[in-house]
Structure formats: C-alpha cells, structure tokens
Design an enzyme around this catalytic site. Structure first.
Site, PDB file in Angstrom:
ATOM      1  N   SER A 168       2.765  -2.172  10.333  1.00  0.00           N
ATOM      2  CA  SER A 168       4.214  -2.294  10.558  1.00  0.00           C
ATOM      3  C   SER A 168       4.756  -3.690  10.262  1.00  0.00           C
ATOM      4  O   SER A 168       5.682  -4.154  10.927  1.00  0.00           O
ATOM      5  CB  SER A 168       4.586  -1.853  11.975  1.00  0.00           C
ATOM      6  OG  SER A 168       4.212  -0.497  12.175  1.00  0.00           O
ATOM      7  N   GLU A 220      -7.167   5.165   7.382  1.00  0.00           N
ATOM      8  CA  GLU A 220      -6.865   6.566   7.059  1.00  0.00           C
ATOM      9  C   GLU A 220      -8.019   7.209   6.292  1.00  0.00           C
ATOM     10  O   GLU A 220      -8.274   8.402   6.433  1.00  0.00           O
ATOM     11  CB  GLU A 220      -5.539   6.637   6.279  1.00  0.00           C
ATOM     12  CG  GLU A 220      -4.354   6.359   7.203  1.00  0.00           C
ATOM     13  CD  GLU A 220      -3.158   5.713   6.544  1.00  0.00           C
ATOM     14  OE1 GLU A 220      -3.072   5.697   5.305  1.00  0.00           O
ATOM     15  OE2 GLU A 220      -2.289   5.211   7.287  1.00  0.00           O
ATOM     16  N   ASN A 241       0.880  -1.177   0.000  1.00  0.00           N
ATOM     17  CA  ASN A 241       0.000   0.000   0.000  1.00  0.00           C
ATOM     18  C   ASN A 241       0.912   1.221   0.000  1.00  0.00           C
ATOM     19  O   ASN A 241       1.464   1.587   1.036  1.00  0.00           O
ATOM     20  CB  ASN A 241      -0.894  -0.035   1.253  1.00  0.00           C
ATOM     21  CG  ASN A 241      -1.733   1.228   1.395  1.00  0.00           C
ATOM     22  OD1 ASN A 241      -1.809   2.043   0.468  1.00  0.00           O
ATOM     23  ND2 ASN A 241      -2.370   1.396   2.544  1.00  0.00           N
ATOM     24  N   GLY A 278       1.989   2.334  10.719  1.00  0.00           N
ATOM     25  CA  GLY A 278       2.987   3.387  10.575  1.00  0.00           C
ATOM     26  C   GLY A 278       3.667   3.768  11.877  1.00  0.00           C
ATOM     27  O   GLY A 278       4.335   4.798  11.952  1.00  0.00           O
ATOM     28  N   GLU A 302      -6.145  -4.612  10.329  1.00  0.00           N
ATOM     29  CA  GLU A 302      -5.095  -3.618  10.561  1.00  0.00           C
ATOM     30  C   GLU A 302      -5.379  -2.862  11.863  1.00  0.00           C
ATOM     31  O   GLU A 302      -6.161  -1.898  11.864  1.00  0.00           O
ATOM     32  CB  GLU A 302      -5.054  -2.619   9.405  1.00  0.00           C
ATOM     33  CG  GLU A 302      -4.697  -3.224   8.073  1.00  0.00           C
ATOM     34  CD  GLU A 302      -4.015  -2.195   7.181  1.00  0.00           C
ATOM     35  OE1 GLU A 302      -2.909  -2.462   6.727  1.00  0.00           O
ATOM     36  OE2 GLU A 302      -4.576  -1.108   6.966  1.00  0.00           O
ATOM     37  N   HIS A 326      -9.804   1.647   4.418  1.00  0.00           N
ATOM     38  CA  HIS A 326      -8.557   1.808   5.167  1.00  0.00           C
ATOM     39  C   HIS A 326      -8.807   2.795   6.309  1.00  0.00           C
ATOM     40  O   HIS A 326      -9.558   3.758   6.148  1.00  0.00           O
ATOM     41  CB  HIS A 326      -7.440   2.311   4.242  1.00  0.00           C
ATOM     42  CG  HIS A 326      -6.098   2.247   4.900  1.00  0.00           C
ATOM     43  ND1 HIS A 326      -5.683   3.205   5.798  1.00  0.00           N
ATOM     44  CD2 HIS A 326      -5.112   1.330   4.833  1.00  0.00           C
ATOM     45  CE1 HIS A 326      -4.482   2.866   6.250  1.00  0.00           C
ATOM     46  NE2 HIS A 326      -4.118   1.731   5.678  1.00  0.00           N
ATOM     47  N   LYS A 334       0.161   4.226  -0.356  1.00  0.00           N
ATOM     48  CA  LYS A 334      -0.472   5.447   0.163  1.00  0.00           C
ATOM     49  C   LYS A 334      -0.143   6.621  -0.765  1.00  0.00           C
ATOM     50  O   LYS A 334      -0.071   6.426  -1.971  1.00  0.00           O
ATOM     51  CB  LYS A 334      -0.039   5.701   1.608  1.00  0.00           C
ATOM     52  CG  LYS A 334      -0.229   4.455   2.472  1.00  0.00           C
ATOM     53  CD  LYS A 334      -0.107   4.698   3.937  1.00  0.00           C
ATOM     54  CE  LYS A 334      -0.338   3.386   4.665  1.00  0.00           C
ATOM     55  NZ  LYS A 334      -0.367   3.529   6.099  1.00  0.00           N
TER      56      LYS A 334
HETATM   57  P1  PGA Z   1       2.381   0.255   7.632  1.00  0.00           P
HETATM   58  O1  PGA Z   1       0.960   0.524   6.928  1.00  0.00           O
HETATM   59  O2  PGA Z   1       2.889  -1.069   7.095  1.00  0.00           O
HETATM   60  O3  PGA Z   1       3.245   1.403   7.230  1.00  0.00           O
HETATM   61  O4  PGA Z   1       2.137   0.180   9.088  1.00  0.00           O
HETATM   62  C1  PGA Z   1       0.050  -0.515   6.712  1.00  0.00           C
HETATM   63  C2  PGA Z   1      -1.213   0.054   6.100  1.00  0.00           C
HETATM   64  O5  PGA Z   1      -1.634   1.138   6.507  1.00  0.00           O
HETATM   65  O6  PGA Z   1      -1.822  -0.564   5.197  1.00  0.00           O
END
Ligand code: PGA
Length: 262
Positions: free
Chosen positions: A217, A101, A13, A177, A171, A99, A15
């Site tokens: 992560s 976000e 992803n 993140g 998630e 997601h 982003k």
């Molecule tokens: P990350 O993000 O691996 O940077 O924690 C995962 C995601 O948001 O899909």
C-alpha cells in the site's frame, strides 16, 4: 547508513492487470510527465504477455522492464513456464521472485524462491526477492524470525559473487492491497534488520550497496515518509502503479527525499 552507495528503485508491480493494448497509452502518459531523477531506477514489472509491448513503448532506458516470475527450469518440457533466457532475450532486467501471492496461491516455498532468484541471476536479471510476515506472525512476535528464515533460505542458493545483484523487497502481507501501510518506523525496523543479516553474512560493503524496498500500500500520500527512512531504498508498488499520476508522484517523492531537481 549512507544511501549514496545504493540505487533507489521504484518498481511497479502490475500483477494481473491491464491489457497489452493498454501498455502504450499508459507509458505515453507516464513518460510525458515523469520526472527525471538521476538516482532513481524506475521499473515496471508487467505480465509476460505485456513485455514486448512495454519494450516497444519505452523507446529509451528511462524505465526498465521487469517480469513477475521466472521458471526454476532452464528449458524443455515444462508446459506454461517461462525461462530466464526468454526474459533476457526480451530485454527484461528485473524479475520479482517469491511474491507472497505466488507463495500463497501457487505453493512456492523458500526453496523454489531461491532457485528462481538464481535462474534470474544466471540470465543477467536482477531478482527482486520478496519477504514478509502475516498479521498473525506479527502479532505473535515472530516477524524477524520469519523474515530471516525466508531471506537466508533464498540466499543460500545464490553464489556469494552474485548477491550484490539482488534486490530485497520487504512486503508485510497484511499491508498488501489492503490500504493498511506499515508505519515508516515499522518498515524501517524490518529493512534495517534485513541489512543487518546481509552485513553479517556478506560484510559491510555489500550490505551498504544492496537496495531494500518496501511494499504494501505504498502510494503518493505516504511515499515520502517511507522513502525518507535510512534503510528503505525504494518501493514495490502494486495498486498505485496502475495509475500513471500516482506512480509519477511516488517518483517525485524520491526527488524530494534526495533533494534532486525535477
Ligand atoms: P500494493 O501491492 O501496493 O497494492 O499493496 C504491493 C505488492 O504486492 O507488490
């Protein structure tokens, strides 16, 4: 439960990172040393602006093209929106929906997420439906309740015969993140709970064939442990998917877990 009935999926992803002009060098690096793992589907979910460049750069089907969002609407006066058939026309095969976000910064609720998942399915695209709890919810002991509410609301929009085309991603928001990963046991507990919901609603056959990913992560140093868990069928990977070498090592971890040759 036996993993042979379902696909392992490693989905990056990106982003809102990298430029369209960076897609080609990135994929060249990736393709030059990416292991061929037969049981693993590799996906890159990139910004809309990068999709055509990614499609051109990939040349074959070793990596599938993914998007990060899709409109709930089919077409018309919806300025700024991207419809499912537009994504399909560009060769998109997977699309992240819900997601955290998007839920947090764009006000997407379970209702919107369900409609987006349906919009993807109606255009031949596998939705990757994201669910996950906040740290506060975990500490209050309501993780499962929250996950089941998110999942069941989204699934209520999807006709039973299309559910098998969905991918679910667990998630935990506190792990996205942050560098703080759920332990393999914590991630397994929720993924197995998700599979139980699928079994109760759609039966054992469907539940054993649906791919459930962990995200938050995931990186080369923890991928093998997470992917070894019985109900974790892959990863949705943010930060580590922006570094070809890291991403390759995560795919390598799949090869190690499944015992496949590189
Ligand atoms: P990350 O993000 O691996 O940077 O924690 C995962 C995601 O948001 O899909």
């Amino acid at each position: 439960m036996n993993k042979k009935y379902r696909k392992t999926i490693i989905a990056g992803n990106w982003k809102m990172n990298l430029l369209p002009s960076e897609v080609k060098p990135f994929t060249e690096e990736l393709r030059s040393s990416m292991p061929r793992v037969k049981t693993c589907e590799t996906v890159l979910c990139v910004p809309f602006t990068h999709i055509s460049a990614l499609r051109r750069a990939l040349k074959d089907n070793r990596i599938a093209v993914g998007a990060q969002d899709v409109s709930t609407y089919e077409k018309g006066a919806y300025t700024g929106e991207i419809a499912g058939d537009m994504l399909n026309d560009l060769g998109v095969r997977y699309c992240i929906v819900g997601h955290s976000e998007r839920r947090e910064y764009h006000g997407e609720d379970n209702f919107t997420v369900g409609r987006k998942a349906l919009a993807a399915l109606e255009n031949g695209i596998h939705p990757i439906i994201c669910v996950g709890e906040t740290l506060e919810q975990r500490e209050r002991g309501i993780t499962m309740e929250h996950i089941s509410c998110q999942l069941i609301s989204a699934l209520s929009f999807i006709p039973d015969d299309k559910v098998r085309q969905c991918v679910i991603a667990y998630e935990p928001i506190w792990a996205i993140g942050t560098g703080k990963t759920a332990t393999p046991e914590e991630a397994q507990e929720v993924c197995s709970f998700i599979r139980r919901i699928m079994r109760e609603r759609y039966g054992a056959r469907l539940a054993r064939s649906v791919s459930i990913l962990y995200g938050g992560s995931m990186k080369s140093s923890n991928a093998k442990e997470l992917l070894s868990m019985p109900d974790i069928d892959g990863g949705l990977i943010g930060g580590a998917s922006l570094k070809p070498n890291e991403f390759i090592q995560i795919i390598d971890a799949v090869a190690q877990v499944t015992g496949e040759e590189r």
